[in-house]
Design an enzyme around this catalytic site. Structure first.
Site, short mmCIF file in Angstrom:
data_model
loop_
_atom_site.label_atom_id
_atom_site.label_comp_id
_atom_site.label_asym_id
_atom_site.label_seq_id
_atom_site.Cartn_x
_atom_site.Cartn_y
_atom_site.Cartn_z
N THR A 278 37.47 69.74 19.28
CA THR A 278 38.15 68.48 18.99
C THR A 278 37.84 68.05 17.55
O THR A 278 36.68 67.76 17.23
CB THR A 278 37.65 67.37 19.97
N ASP B 234 2.42 76.69 -15.82
CA ASP B 234 1.98 76.03 -14.58
C ASP B 234 0.58 75.44 -14.77
O ASP B 234 -0.40 75.93 -14.21
CB ASP B 234 1.99 77.11 -13.46
#
Ligand code: SPV
Ligand code: MG
Length: 431
Positions: free
Chosen positions: A122, A204
């Site tokens: 639907t 980092d």
């Protein structure tokens, strides 16, 4: 009277489901299966209601004769037990996983002449709105934050993949594989300091500040629903760490992992090749205590990462630190290693589990990458983080393409390796 079976993997019942039930009832006596929680997770339908609540919801629908639990996404055991004359399903077999399920149902029914009945899905505004609401609920901070806790209770091991952008977040959210009769996907996302920095072309070393890291988090939050584990490096100054905790929990992040290093942090995979200083365990414990005191929600997790094996300080030092950090309130322990084999990780986890059976254990098998998730879980490990693979996959692919364009003075030669623009567009959801 013929027997009919349908399986529901949903937290809400809408018109579309009721239509399937109505059609199924016309065929005979209807049994509805409710997919169990662990399988809902594997299938990318994280349940907001428990299995029993979902069973109660179905029991209330008139005309359903029986409600049972379906405990695997594939229908083998249910079909062999019930031997239904019909299996009813919506015709929305949209992705590879759904297609695999369809093939499984058909082959099982063919064994004895049963029939698959496919009901047109639907499509209308109210159904689409409810589907969207169900998904959006999962993205809300209050709901998302607690999801890691729930996963730890439901799964043998929480599979976590590194993400560093909205696009990689979408990959973590949507990648599903169907293999060997099962469906699988990642459970959580890791926002790595290594990858977040590398993506910005920076080292980092805690150079990318929290404001920028939070922007990455927000980009990912906007397009995903899965829980996030944030790499908090050292956590910084204790006085700053408490603010980081508050900000992350407000955003809906589930956990922060902080590592017991101090001074200029370097990436762990450098090990003792560079100068790295491990924090005094009591000082680090104070940081954990301050974070736990600052947090407002019950479900946010502060996980302590131990660098003793990385810095060749040995298992006894790691175990001693683990005890201190758990005592200080850490909600989990991450133990890291840069060995090519998992031996020292296995040894630590087994020793830790002898004295502590409950505190979650987290590992990052970047170098010792031959060990499987089942093997990790057997050592008492609860979370596995694939910490950098998506970024490392992307870079060589982009470099290869850049070189091809330079070499050929056109993009034609590179094109067959590329995702089509249509595919990339369909990856992105539109509201
Ligand atoms: C990261 O992904 O940023 C980590 C894991 O901290 S590692 O790079 O292995 O240190
Ligand atoms: Mg890191």
């Amino acid at each position: 009277m013929p027997t009919v079976y349908a399986c529901f993997c949903t937290d809400i019942i809408h018109e579309g489901h009721l239509n399937i039930i109505r059609e199924a009832q016309k065929l005979g006596e209807l049994t509805i299966g409710v997919l169990c929680d662990a399988e809902m997770i594997r299938y990318n339908r994280f349940p907001t209601l428990s299995t029993s609540e979902r069973m109660d919801m179905i029991r209330k629908i008139p005309g359903v004769t029986r409600v049972m639990v379906q405990d695997t996404i594939m229908y083998d055991s249910v079909v062999r037990t019930l031997k239904p004359d019909y299996i009813v399903h919506g015709d929305n077999w949209d992705d590879a996983a759904m297609k695999e399920i369809r093939a499984n149902i058909i082959s099982l029914l063919n064994e004895y002449g049963g029939q698959l009945v496919e009901i047109p899905y639907t499509h209308n505004e109210s159904v689409e709105k409810l589907d969207r609401q169900m998904k959006e609920k999962l993205a809300m901070p209050e709901f998302r934050r607690g999801r890691l806790h729930k996963l730890l209770k439901l799964l043998p091991i929480v599979k976590t993949i590194e993400v560093h952008s909205g696009l990689t977040g979408l990959l973590a959210e949507k990648t599903i594989v169907a293999k060997d009769g099962a469906i699988d996907q990642f459970d959580a996302m890791w926002i790595s300091s290594l990858c977040d920095s590398t993506e910005k072309g920076k080292p980092d070393i805690e150079l990318v500040d929290m404001t920028s890291r939070f922007r990455t988090v927000n980009d990912i939050l906007e397009v995903t629903t899965k829980p996030i584990i944030f790499d908090g490096d050292t956590g910084g100054l204790t006085e700053h760490f408490t603010y980081t905790v508050r900000s992350l929990e407000r955003m809906g992040v589930s956990a922060i992992i902080i590592e017991d290093k101090t001074g200029l942090k370097k990436n762990s995979l450098f090990g003792t090749e560079v100068e790295q200083t491990q924090d005094d365990p009591e000082h680090f414990a104070e940081k954990i205590r301050a974070g736990k005191k600052a947090q407002l929600s019950d479900d946010f997790m502060i996980i302590a990462r131990i660098e003793s094996l990385i810095l060749s300080r040995g298992q006894e030092d790691a175990l001693k630190r683990a005890r201190i950090y758990v005592e200080a309130g850490a909600d989990g322990i991450m133990i890291h290693s840069r060995q090519k084999t998992p031996d020292e990780i296995i040894s630590f986890c087994k020793a830790f589990r002898k004295e502590d059976q409950t505190t979650p254990l987290v590992v990052v098998p970047s170098t010792y990458n031959t060990i499987t998730e089942d093997e990790l879980a057997a050592c008492g490990i609860n979370i596995v983080i694939y910490a950098n693979q998506l970024l490392r996959a992307a870079f060589p692919a982009m470099e290869h393409t850049a070189k091809s364009i330079l070499e050929n003075h056109r993009a034609y030669e590179a094109d067959h390796d590329l995702m089509s623009i249509r595919q990339i567009i369909t990856l992105i959801d539109e509201l």
